[in-house]
Design a protein around this motif. Structure first.
Motif, PDB file in Angstrom:
ATOM      1  N   PRO A  80       0.826  -1.218   0.000  1.00  0.00           N
ATOM      2  CA  PRO A  80       0.000   0.000   0.000  1.00  0.00           C
ATOM      3  C   PRO A  80       0.857   1.263   0.000  1.00  0.00           C
ATOM      4  N   GLU A  81       2.166   1.113   0.211  1.00  0.00           N
ATOM      5  CA  GLU A  81       3.087   2.256   0.237  1.00  0.00           C
ATOM      6  C   GLU A  81       4.515   1.714   0.117  1.00  0.00           C
ATOM      7  N   GLY A  82       5.499   2.614   0.004  1.00  0.00           N
ATOM      8  CA  GLY A  82       6.861   2.140  -0.256  1.00  0.00           C
ATOM      9  C   GLY A  82       7.809   2.161   0.930  1.00  0.00           C
ATOM     10  N   THR A  83       7.492   2.960   1.964  1.00  0.00           N
ATOM     11  CA  THR A  83       8.467   3.167   3.045  1.00  0.00           C
ATOM     12  C   THR A  83       8.802   1.863   3.790  1.00  0.00           C
ATOM     13  N   ALA A  84       7.756   1.113   4.185  1.00  0.00           N
ATOM     14  CA  ALA A  84       8.004  -0.126   4.934  1.00  0.00           C
ATOM     15  C   ALA A  84       8.822  -1.100   4.073  1.00  0.00           C
ATOM     16  N   PHE A 110      -1.225  -0.097  -3.802  1.00  0.00           N
ATOM     17  CA  PHE A 110      -2.599  -0.593  -3.849  1.00  0.00           C
ATOM     18  C   PHE A 110      -3.309  -0.346  -2.519  1.00  0.00           C
ATOM     19  N   ARG A 111      -4.428   0.350  -2.579  1.00  0.00           N
ATOM     20  CA  ARG A 111      -5.238   0.539  -1.366  1.00  0.00           C
ATOM     21  C   ARG A 111      -6.701   0.393  -1.763  1.00  0.00           C
ATOM     22  N   ARG A 112      -7.434  -0.414  -0.975  1.00  0.00           N
ATOM     23  CA  ARG A 112      -8.837  -0.659  -1.322  1.00  0.00           C
ATOM     24  C   ARG A 112      -9.697   0.459  -0.733  1.00  0.00           C
ATOM     25  N   GLU A 113      -9.526   1.674  -1.300  1.00  0.00           N
ATOM     26  CA  GLU A 113     -10.288   2.830  -0.828  1.00  0.00           C
ATOM     27  C   GLU A 113     -11.510   3.008  -1.716  1.00  0.00           C
ATOM     28  N   ARG A 114     -12.432   3.908  -1.304  1.00  0.00           N
ATOM     29  CA  ARG A 114     -13.589   4.197  -2.161  1.00  0.00           C
ATOM     30  C   ARG A 114     -13.106   5.099  -3.295  1.00  0.00           C
ATOM     31  N   ARG A 119      -8.493   9.548  -6.244  1.00  0.00           N
ATOM     32  CA  ARG A 119      -8.302   8.408  -5.316  1.00  0.00           C
ATOM     33  C   ARG A 119      -8.601   7.111  -6.061  1.00  0.00           C
ATOM     34  N   PHE A 120      -7.596   6.254  -6.155  1.00  0.00           N
ATOM     35  CA  PHE A 120      -7.727   5.018  -6.924  1.00  0.00           C
ATOM     36  C   PHE A 120      -7.301   3.840  -6.062  1.00  0.00           C
ATOM     37  N   ARG A 121      -7.614   2.633  -6.542  1.00  0.00           N
ATOM     38  CA  ARG A 121      -7.195   1.453  -5.779  1.00  0.00           C
ATOM     39  C   ARG A 121      -5.801   0.998  -6.210  1.00  0.00           C
ATOM     40  N   THR A 124       0.092   5.334  -8.427  1.00  0.00           N
ATOM     41  CA  THR A 124       1.553   5.325  -8.543  1.00  0.00           C
ATOM     42  C   THR A 124       2.151   6.352  -7.603  1.00  0.00           C
ATOM     43  N   GLN A 125       3.163   5.930  -6.898  1.00  0.00           N
ATOM     44  CA  GLN A 125       3.911   6.885  -6.058  1.00  0.00           C
ATOM     45  C   GLN A 125       5.337   6.992  -6.558  1.00  0.00           C
ATOM     46  N   ILE A 126       5.878   8.216  -6.480  1.00  0.00           N
ATOM     47  CA  ILE A 126       7.336   8.367  -6.597  1.00  0.00           C
ATOM     48  C   ILE A 126       7.758   8.929  -5.245  1.00  0.00           C
ATOM     49  N   VAL A 128      10.888   9.331  -1.923  1.00  0.00           N
ATOM     50  CA  VAL A 128      12.299   9.344  -1.529  1.00  0.00           C
ATOM     51  C   VAL A 128      12.399   8.973  -0.051  1.00  0.00           C
ATOM     52  N   GLU A 129      13.496   8.363   0.327  1.00  0.00           N
ATOM     53  CA  GLU A 129      13.770   8.089   1.737  1.00  0.00           C
ATOM     54  C   GLU A 129      15.242   8.394   1.984  1.00  0.00           C
ATOM     55  N   VAL A 130      15.506   9.045   3.136  1.00  0.00           N
ATOM     56  CA  VAL A 130      16.900   9.295   3.525  1.00  0.00           C
ATOM     57  C   VAL A 130      17.110   8.670   4.903  1.00  0.00           C
ATOM     58  N   VAL A 256      -2.061  15.025  10.987  1.00  0.00           N
ATOM     59  CA  VAL A 256      -1.494  13.905  11.757  1.00  0.00           C
ATOM     60  C   VAL A 256      -0.920  12.806  10.868  1.00  0.00           C
ATOM     61  N   ARG A 257      -1.292  12.799   9.572  1.00  0.00           N
ATOM     62  CA  ARG A 257      -0.861  11.764   8.635  1.00  0.00           C
ATOM     63  C   ARG A 257      -1.580  10.438   8.929  1.00  0.00           C
ATOM     64  N   GLY A 258      -1.731   9.639   7.873  1.00  0.00           N
ATOM     65  CA  GLY A 258      -2.519   8.409   8.014  1.00  0.00           C
ATOM     66  C   GLY A 258      -1.711   7.178   8.382  1.00  0.00           C
ATOM     67  N   ASP A 260       1.247   5.390  11.123  1.00  0.00           N
ATOM     68  CA  ASP A 260       1.644   5.559  12.526  1.00  0.00           C
ATOM     69  C   ASP A 260       3.123   5.844  12.763  1.00  0.00           C
ATOM     70  N   TYR A 261       3.963   5.705  11.726  1.00  0.00           N
ATOM     71  CA  TYR A 261       5.396   5.708  12.024  1.00  0.00           C
ATOM     72  C   TYR A 261       6.035   7.080  12.209  1.00  0.00           C
ATOM     73  N   TYR A 262       5.263   8.160  12.008  1.00  0.00           N
ATOM     74  CA  TYR A 262       5.896   9.476  12.032  1.00  0.00           C
ATOM     75  C   TYR A 262       6.213   9.981  13.429  1.00  0.00           C
ATOM     76  N   ILE A 263       7.334  10.654  13.570  1.00  0.00           N
ATOM     77  CA  ILE A 263       7.642  11.431  14.762  1.00  0.00           C
ATOM     78  C   ILE A 263       8.152  12.793  14.284  1.00  0.00           C
ATOM     79  N   SER A 278      -6.884  16.018  -1.208  1.00  0.00           N
ATOM     80  CA  SER A 278      -6.146  17.264  -1.412  1.00  0.00           C
ATOM     81  C   SER A 278      -4.625  17.128  -1.404  1.00  0.00           C
ATOM     82  N   ALA A 279      -4.092  16.015  -0.886  1.00  0.00           N
ATOM     83  CA  ALA A 279      -2.628  15.912  -0.790  1.00  0.00           C
ATOM     84  C   ALA A 279      -2.026  15.334  -2.067  1.00  0.00           C
ATOM     85  N   VAL A 280      -1.141  16.108  -2.667  1.00  0.00           N
ATOM     86  CA  VAL A 280      -0.453  15.645  -3.870  1.00  0.00           C
ATOM     87  C   VAL A 280       0.748  14.791  -3.453  1.00  0.00           C
ATOM     88  N   GLY A 281       1.288  15.096  -2.300  1.00  0.00           N
ATOM     89  CA  GLY A 281       2.433  14.340  -1.798  1.00  0.00           C
ATOM     90  C   GLY A 281       2.559  14.609  -0.314  1.00  0.00           C
TER      91      GLY A 281
HETATM   92  P1  HAM Z   1       0.608   8.758   2.079  1.00  0.00           P
HETATM   93  O1  HAM Z   1       0.213  10.091   2.582  1.00  0.00           O
HETATM   94  O2  HAM Z   1      -0.235   7.616   2.495  1.00  0.00           O
HETATM   95  O3  HAM Z   1       2.113   8.543   2.528  1.00  0.00           O
HETATM   96  O4  HAM Z   1       0.667   8.790   0.502  1.00  0.00           O
HETATM   97  C1  HAM Z   1       1.482   9.715  -0.193  1.00  0.00           C
HETATM   98  C2  HAM Z   1       0.736  10.246  -1.404  1.00  0.00           C
HETATM   99  O5  HAM Z   1       0.258   9.163  -2.221  1.00  0.00           O
HETATM  100  C3  HAM Z   1      -0.542  11.016  -1.074  1.00  0.00           C
HETATM  101  O6  HAM Z   1      -0.241  12.358  -0.733  1.00  0.00           O
HETATM  102  C4  HAM Z   1      -1.310  10.929  -2.379  1.00  0.00           C
HETATM  103  O7  HAM Z   1      -0.853  11.915  -3.300  1.00  0.00           O
HETATM  104  C5  HAM Z   1      -0.922   9.556  -2.897  1.00  0.00           C
HETATM  105  N1  HAM Z   1      -2.025   8.599  -2.617  1.00  0.00           N
HETATM  106  C6  HAM Z   1      -2.275   7.945  -1.467  1.00  0.00           C
HETATM  107  N2  HAM Z   1      -3.366   7.162  -1.601  1.00  0.00           N
HETATM  108  C7  HAM Z   1      -3.814   7.327  -2.869  1.00  0.00           C
HETATM  109  C8  HAM Z   1      -4.905   6.787  -3.629  1.00  0.00           C
HETATM  110  N3  HAM Z   1      -5.740   5.897  -3.101  1.00  0.00           N
HETATM  111  N4  HAM Z   1      -5.053   7.195  -4.908  1.00  0.00           N
HETATM  112  C9  HAM Z   1      -4.201   8.092  -5.458  1.00  0.00           C
HETATM  113  N5  HAM Z   1      -3.144   8.619  -4.801  1.00  0.00           N
HETATM  114  C10 HAM Z   1      -2.957   8.237  -3.528  1.00  0.00           C
HETATM  115  C11 HAM Z   1       2.832   7.431   2.251  1.00  0.00           C
HETATM  116  O8  HAM Z   1       2.478   6.557   1.484  1.00  0.00           O
HETATM  117  C12 HAM Z   1       4.179   7.421   2.902  1.00  0.00           C
HETATM  118  N6  HAM Z   1       4.854   6.146   2.591  1.00  0.00           N
HETATM  119  C13 HAM Z   1       4.992   8.618   2.460  1.00  0.00           C
HETATM  120  C14 HAM Z   1       6.343   8.640   3.107  1.00  0.00           C
HETATM  121  C15 HAM Z   1       7.518   8.256   2.545  1.00  0.00           C
HETATM  122  N7  HAM Z   1       6.604   9.016   4.334  1.00  0.00           N
HETATM  123  C16 HAM Z   1       7.895   8.890   4.573  1.00  0.00           C
HETATM  124  N8  HAM Z   1       8.451   8.407   3.484  1.00  0.00           N
END
Ligand code: HAM
Length: 415
Positions: A80-84, A110-114, A119-121, A124-126, A128-130, A256-258, A260-263, A278-281
């Motif tokens: 569902p994301e790349g960090t983990a 991939f996220r099974r959202e509405r 917002r898609f299931r 694509t994410q691009i 970075v991690e440091v 607060v972000r969605g 749990d790992y943030y500090i 609303s969040a582009v990144g």
């Molecule tokens: P996230 O806020 O869950 O963070 O997702 C980052 C971005 O992915 C969102 O701002 C949004 O643009 C896009 N996104 C998320 N869900 C969807 C969706 N269902 N459809 C389209 N775009 C979506 C993370 O994923 C963290 N891993 C970010 C991160 C990296 N934090 C630290 N390192």
């Protein structure tokens, strides 16, 4: 039997793909200029990695993962994301402890959202991690890179960088107590999910999408007013460095972000052009996550991910990008094909987009094909042209045509 794609999944092609490639290549070169190296990660991982990494009480883990039991009995999930995943790979490949590491990744999540606008299931994410630096200067550098990702696409006027501090393991527990005390009083007005969150992870209430809960959240205590000295100092440093870098930002104490790992530092790049999505990144600091995922040391980390689908959407709404068209359509016939193919090869080697007619149809029909492909020039190679080692070149926009020698044509360079 007709098959259709699944809800929330998309086919991307035609003019859209030009925007995707444009965005991806601009961001890849931007990240490369900051010293990031690409990391390619698997799409499928063990479910436990995400449960542990993202957090059991997050919407992603509770409701949104595409998970299944593999044939060997292992529970696996589409990422569902790349960090983990990146941290798993970082630990597994023994990369810890060799100094600051900077990686970027690009791929489907991939996220099974509405499904709804932006917002898609499958998306694509691009990102970075440091790893291995807890410096506030790095927080500012990464937040500024997120802002500059919009700037290289000339989108800085329609996005805003929002920042917040989420405290650390020293000050967060006290803040959690404040939240519990506040929400306990209005427990009956909270939704069912928030009532459970109150027991398990009160901070998650602040991320609730329920309209009524959102109203109640407005008066809740905020983390920024309850930071310990170190976190408060760190946040001041981040703001100072952002000012030094000339990056405009706004403080959003309710972010607060969605996950749990943030500090400490968290940030989002938001826009009003995508409705509720609303969040582009977004991203932030996650010191401690490496240890949680089995790394031997308490290693610092920070990063963000950009939703490429969303960035493409706002780019398409905002401006036209240059789209490359066919440079030359080579019109040739059975007896001039050999010459034609040599010219095709030579122009392609120079980097031009060159097409010709695989069906070797009539002159009229080849010119129609050239038109349909929107070629800039048609190059006509008839028998008498070959005899004089010349071709007729026609400007498809003005209709002007002239004869040029084959050697002159092959000597043309792309500017
Ligand atoms: P996230 O806020 O869950 O963070 O997702 C980052 C971005 O992915 C969102 O701002 C949004 O643009 C896009 N996104 C998320 N869900 C969807 C969706 N269902 N459809 C389209 N775009 C979506 C993370 O994923 C963290 N891993 C970010 C991160 C990296 N934090 C630290 N390192």
């Amino acid at each position: 039997m007709k098959y259709s794609k699944m809800k929330g999944f998309r086919d991307i092609f035609g003019e859209d793909i030009e925007y995707w490639q444009y965005v991806e290549s601009k961001l890849k070169s931007l990240f490369t200029s900051y010293g990031f190296k690409e990391f390619r990660l698997p799409i499928l991982e063990k479910t436990a990695l995400f449960n542990r990494g993202i957090g059991d009480t997050t919407d992603i883990v509770e409701k949104e993962m595409f998970s299944f039991e593999d044939k060997d009995g292992e529970f696996v999930s589409l990422r569902p994301e790349g960090t983990a995943s990146l941290l798993r790979a970082y630990i597994e490949n023994g990369l810890i402890n060799n100094g600051v590491k900077k990686f970027y990744y690009l791929g489907n999540m991939f996220r099974r959202e509405r499904p709804q606008k932006g917002r898609f299931r499958q998306f694509t994410q691009i990102g970075v991690e440091v790893l291995e630096s807890s410096s506030a200067l790095l927080d500012a550098e990464i937040a500024s890179l997120l802002y500059n990702s919009a700037k290289v696409l000339e989108l800085e006027n329609i996005v805003e960088l929002e920042i917040n501090s989420l405290g650390c393991k020293e000050c967060r527990p006290d803040y959690n107590e404040l939240l519990i005390a506040y929400f306990k009083n209005i427990k009956d007005e909270l939704c069912g999910d928030c009532n459970r969150r109150l027991e398990r992870n009160p901070l998650r209430i602040l991320d609730c999408k329920n309209e009524n809960c959102k109203k109640l959240i407005k008066d809740a205590p905020v983390m920024l007013d309850n930071l310990c000295c170190e976190c408060s100092d760190h946040f001041s440093q981040v703001k100072k460095h952002l000012n030094e870098m000339n990056i405009p930002y706004k403080i959003n104490p309710f972010m607060v972000r969605g996950l749990d790992y943030y500090i400490r530092t968290a940030f989002e790049l938001v826009t009003t052009m995508l409705g509720s999505a609303s969040a582009v990144g977004a991203g932030g600091r996650y010191d401690g996550l490496i240890k949680t995922l089995g790394g031997s040391k308490d290693t610092a980390g920070i990063g963000f991910a950009i939703g490429v689908d969303r960035l493409v959407e706002i780019l398409q709404q905002s401006k036209k990008i240059p789209i490359r068209q066919t440079d030359y359509f080579i019109v040739c016939f059975e007896n001039t094909l050999e010459h034609g193919l040599k010219i095709v090869k030579s122009l392609r080697e120079k980097g031009f987009i060159v097409e010709y007619d695989y069906d070797q149809s009539s002159m009229k029909s080849q010119m129609k094909k050239s038109n349909k492909l929107d070629a800039k020039f048609s190059v006509i190679i008839g028998e008498d042209e070959v005899n004089s080692l010349e071709v007729t070149i026609k400007d498809m926009l003005s209709g002007y045509q002239k004869r040029v020698s084959i050697s002159d044509l092959c000597a043309i360079n792309r500017d």
